[in-house]
Design an enzyme around this catalytic site. Structure first.
Site, PDB file in Angstrom:
ATOM      1  N   ILE A  36      -3.286   6.524   8.622  1.00 38.61           N
ATOM      2  CA  ILE A  36      -3.926   5.550   7.743  1.00 38.61           C
ATOM      3  C   ILE A  36      -4.520   6.293   6.559  1.00 38.61           C
ATOM      4  O   ILE A  36      -5.242   7.284   6.730  1.00 38.61           O
ATOM      5  CB  ILE A  36      -5.040   4.779   8.474  1.00 38.61           C
ATOM      6  CG1 ILE A  36      -4.524   4.202   9.796  1.00 38.61           C
ATOM      7  CG2 ILE A  36      -5.621   3.682   7.590  1.00 38.61           C
ATOM      8  CD1 ILE A  36      -5.610   3.762  10.742  1.00 38.61           C
ATOM      9  N   THR A  74      -7.072   9.600   7.227  1.00 38.21           N
ATOM     10  CA  THR A  74      -7.045  10.452   6.045  1.00 38.21           C
ATOM     11  C   THR A  74      -7.914   9.905   4.926  1.00 38.21           C
ATOM     12  O   THR A  74      -8.140   8.703   4.801  1.00 38.21           O
ATOM     13  CB  THR A  74      -5.603  10.626   5.514  1.00 38.21           C
ATOM     14  OG1 THR A  74      -5.187   9.435   4.830  1.00 38.21           O
ATOM     15  CG2 THR A  74      -4.623  10.924   6.637  1.00 38.21           C
ATOM     16  N   LYS A 104     -15.988  12.203   4.037  1.00 37.00           N
ATOM     17  CA  LYS A 104     -16.225  10.794   3.755  1.00 37.00           C
ATOM     18  C   LYS A 104     -15.922   9.892   4.946  1.00 37.00           C
ATOM     19  O   LYS A 104     -16.198   8.693   4.895  1.00 37.00           O
ATOM     20  CB  LYS A 104     -15.387  10.353   2.552  1.00 37.00           C
ATOM     21  CG  LYS A 104     -15.788  11.011   1.247  1.00 37.00           C
ATOM     22  CD  LYS A 104     -14.952  10.490   0.091  1.00 37.00           C
ATOM     23  CE  LYS A 104     -15.376  11.110  -1.232  1.00 37.00           C
ATOM     24  NZ  LYS A 104     -14.558  10.600  -2.364  1.00 37.00           N
ATOM     25  N   ASP A 133      -4.456  13.413  -0.399  1.00 38.36           N
ATOM     26  CA  ASP A 133      -4.528  12.786  -1.711  1.00 38.36           C
ATOM     27  C   ASP A 133      -3.166  12.166  -1.990  1.00 38.36           C
ATOM     28  O   ASP A 133      -2.168  12.880  -2.146  1.00 38.36           O
ATOM     29  CB  ASP A 133      -4.868  13.839  -2.761  1.00 38.36           C
ATOM     30  CG  ASP A 133      -4.985  13.268  -4.172  1.00 38.36           C
ATOM     31  OD1 ASP A 133      -4.655  12.074  -4.373  1.00 38.36           O
ATOM     32  OD2 ASP A 133      -5.391  14.020  -5.076  1.00 38.36           O
ATOM     33  N   ASN A 182      -3.411   2.260   2.745  1.00 32.40           N
ATOM     34  CA  ASN A 182      -4.606   1.483   2.440  1.00 32.40           C
ATOM     35  C   ASN A 182      -5.358   1.998   1.217  1.00 32.40           C
ATOM     36  O   ASN A 182      -6.159   1.270   0.629  1.00 32.40           O
ATOM     37  CB  ASN A 182      -5.544   1.499   3.659  1.00 32.40           C
ATOM     38  CG  ASN A 182      -6.914   0.930   3.345  1.00 32.40           C
ATOM     39  OD1 ASN A 182      -7.064  -0.267   3.129  1.00 32.40           O
ATOM     40  ND2 ASN A 182      -7.920   1.795   3.301  1.00 32.40           N
ATOM     41  N   TYR A 214      -5.723  -4.467 -12.072  1.00 33.01           N
ATOM     42  CA  TYR A 214      -5.722  -4.296 -10.617  1.00 33.01           C
ATOM     43  C   TYR A 214      -4.808  -5.337  -9.972  1.00 33.01           C
ATOM     44  O   TYR A 214      -4.019  -5.023  -9.079  1.00 33.01           O
ATOM     45  CB  TYR A 214      -7.139  -4.430 -10.062  1.00 33.01           C
ATOM     46  CG  TYR A 214      -7.205  -4.263  -8.561  1.00 33.01           C
ATOM     47  CD1 TYR A 214      -7.481  -3.025  -7.995  1.00 33.01           C
ATOM     48  CD2 TYR A 214      -6.977  -5.339  -7.707  1.00 33.01           C
ATOM     49  CE1 TYR A 214      -7.526  -2.866  -6.621  1.00 33.01           C
ATOM     50  CE2 TYR A 214      -7.016  -5.187  -6.340  1.00 33.01           C
ATOM     51  CZ  TYR A 214      -7.297  -3.952  -5.798  1.00 33.01           C
ATOM     52  OH  TYR A 214      -7.326  -3.811  -4.433  1.00 33.01           O
ATOM     53  N   LYS A 228      -1.385  -4.742  -7.445  1.00 30.32           N
ATOM     54  CA  LYS A 228      -1.150  -5.337  -6.128  1.00 30.32           C
ATOM     55  C   LYS A 228       0.103  -6.217  -6.131  1.00 30.32           C
ATOM     56  O   LYS A 228       0.846  -6.260  -5.149  1.00 30.32           O
ATOM     57  CB  LYS A 228      -2.368  -6.153  -5.689  1.00 30.32           C
ATOM     58  CG  LYS A 228      -3.552  -5.287  -5.270  1.00 30.32           C
ATOM     59  CD  LYS A 228      -3.195  -4.387  -4.109  1.00 30.32           C
ATOM     60  CE  LYS A 228      -4.380  -3.583  -3.607  1.00 30.32           C
ATOM     61  NZ  LYS A 228      -4.019  -2.690  -2.473  1.00 30.32           N
ATOM     62  N   THR A 242     -16.245  -4.761   1.687  1.00 23.18           N
ATOM     63  CA  THR A 242     -15.879  -3.352   1.566  1.00 23.18           C
ATOM     64  C   THR A 242     -16.685  -2.718   0.437  1.00 23.18           C
ATOM     65  O   THR A 242     -17.428  -3.396  -0.275  1.00 23.18           O
ATOM     66  CB  THR A 242     -14.373  -3.167   1.254  1.00 23.18           C
ATOM     67  OG1 THR A 242     -14.122  -3.554  -0.091  1.00 23.18           O
ATOM     68  CG2 THR A 242     -13.511  -3.984   2.191  1.00 23.18           C
TER      69      THR A 242
END
Length: 302
Positions: A8, A34, A40, A56, A84, A170, A174, A205
């Site tokens: 992921i 990942t 993080k 990355d 993701n 954005y 998508k 989120t």
């Protein structure tokens, strides 16, 4: 029997990837979580059968290193690849910095292609599944807005989800993922690999946290609409949101249950699916423009 494996991307704490990693692990999979920095992903390091990797998605070298690491641990197979990772920018198209927009597409779209190409041999060997996290904003053409007071309230709230997170660039990234997935699904089927697009609704989120604050230049033609853009960035909007945990349970259930093609998950996802096919364009425009202050743009002050 060895457990199924999943990789992921974008597993930083507070995001969808983090909770997806936890849910896949809870269901018995070996998880490769990942992010660009392993620091993080706090909390995941304590989970059994979970490996944290620095990755990355804009770096072919970083992806190649991850492929070799996973190949060595799994015997050359990967059952599930969940793309993701994502970036967000929030600015009118005329004021957008092209380099910033390219960097966003490099993560949101080209990063997915790099990951698919890099991990394809492992996925084909496992007859696995590619899962790409999309969004309902791919169906919308929302500029930016605040809380809606439109008569068709449930539809208005659903269609205005784009306002909460993103601007047109954005949305375009998508939409590109959605269209790419439909072709990829056909191309990968003869190789035994499934492709799933998760059309994501309203989820709590931290995507706004990493979004640069929008600054309109003094020459911007959209200064009259700056208040609406600021409200969007400051998250001063009233929407139902699902928790990442609830979303992850649904999505992981879909994926492990053998889903293929598009799945719609999260508040308003189903409404947008319906409205994008049924609602006439003029009505969509009326809803999507409400609260955007674009009616003030281009007007000469008296």
């Amino acid at each position: 029997m060895p457990s199924k494996t999943v990789l992921i991307t974008g597993c930083s704490a507070g995001g969808i990837g983090h909770t997806l990693a936890m849910e896949f692990q809870r269901r018995g999979l070996t998880v490769f979580a990942t992010a660009r920095s392993t620091s993080k992903m706090s909390g995941l390091e304590k989970l059994p059968n979970t490996t944290l990797l620095s990755l990355d998605v804009t770096s072919p070298t970083s992806i190649a290193e991850a492929v070799e690491r996973i190949k060595a641990q799994t015997g050359g197979k990967l059952d599930y690849l969940v793309n993701n990772s994502g970036r967000n920018i929030m600015i009118p198209a005329l004021d957008a910095d092209i380099d910033d927009a390219k960097e966003m597409f490099d993560v949101n779209f080209w990063g997915i292609l790099r990951m698919v190409q890099g991990f394809a041999p492992l996925l084909i060997e496992a007859k696995g599944t590619i899962v790409n996290i999309g969004s309902i904003v791919a169906y919308l053409h929302k500029p930016f807005t605040s809380k809606l007071e439109f008569p068709e309230r449930s539809v208005a709230r659903a269609l205005s989800l784009a306002d909460r997170l993103r601007a047109g660039l954005y949305n375009a990234s998508k939409a590109a993922v959605h269209q790419f997935d439909e072709t990829l699904r056909l191309e990968m089927a003869p190789l035994g690999v499934k492709v799933v697009t998760v059309v994501t609704g309203s989820i709590e989120t931290n995507i706004i946290t990493n979004c640069p604050e929008p600054h309109l230049p003094p020459t911007s033609r959209y200064l009259a609409a700056k208040g609406a853009l600021d409200k969007q960035y400051e998250n001063k909007l009233d929407f139902k949101q699902a928790t990442p945990d609830a979303f992850a349970k649904q999505v992981v259930g879909d994926v492990l249950g053998g889903a293929v093609g598009k799945v719609f998950r999260g508040p308003y996802a189903g409404t947008v699916r319906w409205a994008s096919h049924i609602m006439p364009m003029w009505m969509q425009d009326r809803i999507l423009l409400d609260g955007s202050d674009l009616d003030k743009v281009g007007k000469t002050a008296s």
